[in-house]
Design a protein around this motif. Structure first.
Motif, PDB file in Angstrom:
ATOM      1  N   ALA A 119     143.733  67.081 -30.363  1.00  0.00           N
ATOM      2  CA  ALA A 119     144.470  66.121 -31.183  1.00  0.00           C
ATOM      3  C   ALA A 119     145.935  66.505 -31.290  1.00  0.00           C
ATOM      4  CB  ALA A 119     143.838  66.036 -32.571  1.00  0.00           C
ATOM      5  N   ALA A 120     146.205  67.795 -31.496  1.00  0.00           N
ATOM      6  CA  ALA A 120     147.590  68.256 -31.585  1.00  0.00           C
ATOM      7  C   ALA A 120     148.318  68.033 -30.268  1.00  0.00           C
ATOM      8  CB  ALA A 120     147.622  69.739 -31.965  1.00  0.00           C
ATOM      9  N   ALA A 121     147.626  68.294 -29.161  1.00  0.00           N
ATOM     10  CA  ALA A 121     148.234  68.106 -27.847  1.00  0.00           C
ATOM     11  C   ALA A 121     148.536  66.628 -27.602  1.00  0.00           C
ATOM     12  CB  ALA A 121     147.317  68.653 -26.766  1.00  0.00           C
ATOM     13  N   ALA A 122     147.566  65.777 -27.885  1.00  0.00           N
ATOM     14  CA  ALA A 122     147.762  64.346 -27.660  1.00  0.00           C
ATOM     15  C   ALA A 122     148.917  63.811 -28.498  1.00  0.00           C
ATOM     16  CB  ALA A 122     146.475  63.596 -27.974  1.00  0.00           C
ATOM     17  N   SER A 123     149.024  64.282 -29.739  1.00  0.00           N
ATOM     18  CA  SER A 123     150.103  63.831 -30.614  1.00  0.00           C
ATOM     19  C   SER A 123     151.472  64.201 -30.056  1.00  0.00           C
ATOM     20  CB  SER A 123     149.926  64.431 -32.007  1.00  0.00           C
ATOM     21  OG  SER A 123     150.963  64.049 -32.873  1.00  0.00           O
ATOM     22  N   ALA A 124     151.541  65.342 -29.339  1.00  0.00           N
ATOM     23  CA  ALA A 124     152.807  65.804 -28.769  1.00  0.00           C
ATOM     24  C   ALA A 124     153.044  65.266 -27.357  1.00  0.00           C
ATOM     25  CB  ALA A 124     152.837  67.329 -28.745  1.00  0.00           C
ATOM     26  N   GLY A 125     152.091  64.515 -26.821  1.00  0.00           N
ATOM     27  CA  GLY A 125     152.225  64.031 -25.456  1.00  0.00           C
ATOM     28  C   GLY A 125     151.920  65.075 -24.417  1.00  0.00           C
ATOM     29  N   VAL A 126     151.034  66.012 -24.759  1.00  0.00           N
ATOM     30  CA  VAL A 126     150.654  67.109 -23.870  1.00  0.00           C
ATOM     31  C   VAL A 126     149.205  66.921 -23.439  1.00  0.00           C
ATOM     32  CG1 VAL A 126     150.248  69.604 -23.733  1.00  0.00           C
ATOM     33  CG2 VAL A 126     152.303  68.726 -24.872  1.00  0.00           C
ATOM     34  N   ASP A 127     148.932  67.069 -22.152  1.00  0.00           N
ATOM     35  CA  ASP A 127     147.570  66.961 -21.635  1.00  0.00           C
ATOM     36  C   ASP A 127     146.856  68.295 -21.790  1.00  0.00           C
ATOM     37  OD1 ASP A 127     147.780  64.327 -20.811  1.00  0.00           O
ATOM     38  OD2 ASP A 127     148.445  64.852 -18.790  1.00  0.00           O
ATOM     39  N   LEU A 128     145.761  68.318 -22.539  1.00  0.00           N
ATOM     40  CA  LEU A 128     144.942  69.519 -22.666  1.00  0.00           C
ATOM     41  C   LEU A 128     143.857  69.477 -21.603  1.00  0.00           C
ATOM     42  CD1 LEU A 128     144.214  72.131 -24.200  1.00  0.00           C
ATOM     43  CD2 LEU A 128     142.665  70.721 -25.604  1.00  0.00           C
ATOM     44  N   THR A 129     143.934  70.390 -20.654  1.00  0.00           N
ATOM     45  CA  THR A 129     142.983  70.467 -19.549  1.00  0.00           C
ATOM     46  C   THR A 129     141.918  71.507 -19.868  1.00  0.00           C
ATOM     47  OG1 THR A 129     144.562  69.743 -17.873  1.00  0.00           O
ATOM     48  CG2 THR A 129     142.739  71.109 -17.119  1.00  0.00           C
ATOM     49  N   LEU A 130     140.661  71.134 -19.681  1.00  0.00           N
ATOM     50  CA  LEU A 130     139.548  72.032 -19.970  1.00  0.00           C
ATOM     51  C   LEU A 130     138.970  72.622 -18.695  1.00  0.00           C
ATOM     52  CD1 LEU A 130     137.687  70.042 -22.776  1.00  0.00           C
ATOM     53  CD2 LEU A 130     139.523  71.726 -22.991  1.00  0.00           C
ATOM     54  N   LEU A 131     138.304  73.759 -18.863  1.00  0.00           N
ATOM     55  CA  LEU A 131     137.713  74.472 -17.738  1.00  0.00           C
ATOM     56  C   LEU A 131     136.214  74.222 -17.661  1.00  0.00           C
ATOM     57  CD1 LEU A 131     140.381  76.156 -18.413  1.00  0.00           C
ATOM     58  CD2 LEU A 131     139.219  78.052 -17.280  1.00  0.00           C
ATOM     59  N   ALA A 132     135.704  74.197 -16.432  1.00  0.00           N
ATOM     60  CA  ALA A 132     134.270  74.143 -16.176  1.00  0.00           C
ATOM     61  C   ALA A 132     133.914  75.294 -15.245  1.00  0.00           C
ATOM     62  CB  ALA A 132     133.877  72.814 -15.544  1.00  0.00           C
ATOM     63  N   ALA A 133     132.741  75.869 -15.463  1.00  0.00           N
ATOM     64  CA  ALA A 133     132.302  77.025 -14.688  1.00  0.00           C
ATOM     65  C   ALA A 133     131.025  76.697 -13.924  1.00  0.00           C
ATOM     66  CB  ALA A 133     132.061  78.213 -15.622  1.00  0.00           C
ATOM     67  N   PRO A 134     130.689  77.483 -12.898  1.00  0.00           N
ATOM     68  CA  PRO A 134     129.477  77.202 -12.115  1.00  0.00           C
ATOM     69  C   PRO A 134     128.194  77.212 -12.939  1.00  0.00           C
ATOM     70  CG  PRO A 134     130.900  78.717 -10.930  1.00  0.00           C
ATOM     71  CD  PRO A 134     131.493  78.572 -12.301  1.00  0.00           C
ATOM     72  N   THR A 135     128.179  77.914 -14.064  1.00  0.00           N
ATOM     73  CA  THR A 135     126.974  77.976 -14.890  1.00  0.00           C
ATOM     74  C   THR A 135     126.938  76.914 -15.983  1.00  0.00           C
ATOM     75  OG1 THR A 135     128.051  79.609 -16.321  1.00  0.00           O
ATOM     76  CG2 THR A 135     126.692  80.451 -14.504  1.00  0.00           C
ATOM     77  N   THR A 136     127.959  76.071 -16.068  1.00  0.00           N
ATOM     78  CA  THR A 136     128.005  75.052 -17.107  1.00  0.00           C
ATOM     79  C   THR A 136     126.892  74.023 -16.889  1.00  0.00           C
ATOM     80  OG1 THR A 136     130.414  75.295 -17.247  1.00  0.00           O
ATOM     81  CG2 THR A 136     129.452  73.328 -18.243  1.00  0.00           C
ATOM     82  N   PRO A 137     126.062  73.760 -17.914  1.00  0.00           N
ATOM     83  CA  PRO A 137     124.982  72.775 -17.759  1.00  0.00           C
ATOM     84  C   PRO A 137     125.531  71.376 -17.504  1.00  0.00           C
ATOM     85  CG  PRO A 137     124.647  74.131 -19.725  1.00  0.00           C
ATOM     86  CD  PRO A 137     126.037  74.411 -19.237  1.00  0.00           C
ATOM     87  N   ALA A 138     124.707  70.534 -16.901  1.00  0.00           N
ATOM     88  CA  ALA A 138     125.149  69.203 -16.495  1.00  0.00           C
ATOM     89  C   ALA A 138     125.665  68.383 -17.675  1.00  0.00           C
ATOM     90  CB  ALA A 138     124.001  68.466 -15.804  1.00  0.00           C
ATOM     91  N   GLY A 139     124.963  68.428 -18.807  1.00  0.00           N
ATOM     92  CA  GLY A 139     125.417  67.652 -19.961  1.00  0.00           C
ATOM     93  C   GLY A 139     126.765  68.101 -20.467  1.00  0.00           C
ATOM     94  N   ARG A 140     126.994  69.390 -20.417  1.00  0.00           N
ATOM     95  CA  ARG A 140     128.275  69.927 -20.874  1.00  0.00           C
ATOM     96  C   ARG A 140     129.387  69.595 -19.878  1.00  0.00           C
ATOM     97  NH1 ARG A 140     129.226  73.545 -24.968  1.00  0.00           N
ATOM     98  NH2 ARG A 140     131.062  74.892 -24.794  1.00  0.00           N
ATOM     99  N   LEU A 141     129.049  69.555 -18.597  1.00  0.00           N
ATOM    100  CA  LEU A 141     130.034  69.154 -17.595  1.00  0.00           C
ATOM    101  C   LEU A 141     130.537  67.748 -17.885  1.00  0.00           C
ATOM    102  CD1 LEU A 141     128.705  70.346 -14.117  1.00  0.00           C
ATOM    103  CD2 LEU A 141     130.569  71.317 -15.459  1.00  0.00           C
ATOM    104  N   ALA A 142     129.623  66.858 -18.249  1.00  0.00           N
ATOM    105  CA  ALA A 142     130.018  65.488 -18.554  1.00  0.00           C
ATOM    106  C   ALA A 142     130.946  65.451 -19.759  1.00  0.00           C
ATOM    107  CB  ALA A 142     128.778  64.636 -18.806  1.00  0.00           C
ATOM    108  N   GLU A 143     130.676  66.303 -20.751  1.00  0.00           N
ATOM    109  CA  GLU A 143     131.529  66.346 -21.940  1.00  0.00           C
ATOM    110  C   GLU A 143     132.913  66.872 -21.586  1.00  0.00           C
ATOM    111  OE1 GLU A 143     131.407  68.066 -26.537  1.00  0.00           O
ATOM    112  OE2 GLU A 143     129.854  68.653 -25.094  1.00  0.00           O
ATOM    113  N   ILE A 144     132.963  67.928 -20.786  1.00  0.00           N
ATOM    114  CA  ILE A 144     134.246  68.488 -20.353  1.00  0.00           C
ATOM    115  C   ILE A 144     135.042  67.452 -19.573  1.00  0.00           C
ATOM    116  CG2 ILE A 144     135.282  70.177 -18.772  1.00  0.00           C
ATOM    117  CD1 ILE A 144     132.980  72.097 -19.645  1.00  0.00           C
ATOM    118  N   ALA A 145     134.364  66.746 -18.673  1.00  0.00           N
ATOM    119  CA  ALA A 145     135.039  65.728 -17.872  1.00  0.00           C
ATOM    120  C   ALA A 145     135.589  64.609 -18.744  1.00  0.00           C
ATOM    121  CB  ALA A 145     134.081  65.165 -16.829  1.00  0.00           C
ATOM    122  N   ALA A 146     134.871  64.284 -19.824  1.00  0.00           N
ATOM    123  CA  ALA A 146     135.308  63.202 -20.698  1.00  0.00           C
ATOM    124  C   ALA A 146     136.473  63.603 -21.590  1.00  0.00           C
ATOM    125  CB  ALA A 146     134.137  62.736 -21.566  1.00  0.00           C
ATOM    126  N   VAL A 147     136.513  64.862 -22.019  1.00  0.00           N
ATOM    127  CA  VAL A 147     137.521  65.318 -22.976  1.00  0.00           C
ATOM    128  C   VAL A 147     138.800  65.787 -22.280  1.00  0.00           C
ATOM    129  CG1 VAL A 147     138.011  67.043 -24.769  1.00  0.00           C
ATOM    130  CG2 VAL A 147     135.793  65.893 -24.712  1.00  0.00           C
TER     131      VAL A 147
END
Length: 255
Positions: free
Chosen positions: A129-157
């Motif tokens: 929220a702080a990043a979006a308010s400042a016009g900054v893109d917050l990029t999240l990381l995904a790892a090889p062990t990340t479960p499929a459901g969590r990958l979808a959440e990371i991709a969405a956020v």
């Protein structure tokens, strides 16, 4: 200018530790001139848990020079790199200034992307929220062990792009085939580019990574050369070699 987009051309994002040398911003100009689509700037931290020996050495060297987040941002604000700039650092430095102030300071300096590897997706909402308010893109990381459901959440956020690490090791680890599988899983989940990182040290690594992703992040392999005395012009030539290798592999290799 901040968001990377899928164009069919492989994306190339080099990394440099802010303040590593007095002329460190010259590396930004050389990277941009030699094919970088964006540049990551590491904000040095005394306990970089995700980083391997090379980036740790670079962070230590910068901190010994007396650099601070403020001094790095002041230097960045004084130049026009010509490509999007992305800050990479740890949450301790963010909360030290408070997330809103930190993100506004990034934007004021001309940095409109942020990667904070020790902030998991389920704890990212306040910083996002702080990043979006400042016009900054917050990029999240995904790892090889990340479960499929969590990958979808990371991709969405995630914003700007999705940062896929090839291995569970630290930066500078050997490139792993697991990264290609991860990128292939992520790409259908988002319209953002999926970039592979960690262990991309050779042209062959970069080409292999690009075949399952939208591009690559190259960090330790470049920083090792800088620590060994490589000049901005020399590092620009190195990056140009990666650019040619990626482009020569062809625009249609991503399924």
């Amino acid at each position: 200018m901040t968001t990377l987009v899928r164009t069919g051309r492989p994306l190339l994002v080099p990394y440099v530790t802010g303040g590593i040398r007095p002329d460190w911003t010259d590396y930004l100009h050389e990277y941009a001139r030699n094919g970088a689509d964006a540049i990551e700037i590491g904000l040095p931290f005394s306990d970089p848990i995700l980083d391997g020996p090379t980036i740790q050495e670079a962070s230590d060297a910068a901190l010994r020079r007396g650099v601070t987040v403020r001094s790095i941002l002041d230097e960045v604000a004084a130049i026009d790199a010509g490509v999007p700039l992305i800050a990479m650092t740890y949450y301790n430095l963010v909360v030290h200034r408070d997330a809103s102030t930190f993100c506004r300071d990034l934007a004021a300096a001309g940095i409109h992307g942020l990667i904070v590897p020790d902030v998991p997706v389920d704890e990212s909402a306040p910083l996002a929220a702080a990043a979006a308010s400042a016009g900054v893109d917050l990029t999240l990381l995904a790892a090889p062990t990340t479960p499929a459901g969590r990958l979808a959440e990371i991709a969405a956020v995630s914003r700007g792009f999705v940062y896929a690490v090839s291995t569970m090791g630290t930066t500078g680890s050997a490139f792993a085939a697991s990264g290609g599988r991860l990128a292939a899983e992520l790409r259908p989940l988002t319209d953002l580019p999926v970039l592979l990182a960690f262990g991309i040290a050779s042209h062959a690594d970069a080409v292999t990574a690009r075949r399952s992703s939208d591009g690559v992040v190259i960090g330790a392999a470049l920083m090792r050369r800088i620590l060994d005395g490589g000049t901005p012009a020399e590092l620009g030539a190195v990056l140009a070699g990666f650019r040619r290798a990626l482009d020569d592999d062809g625009p249609d290799c991503v399924p």
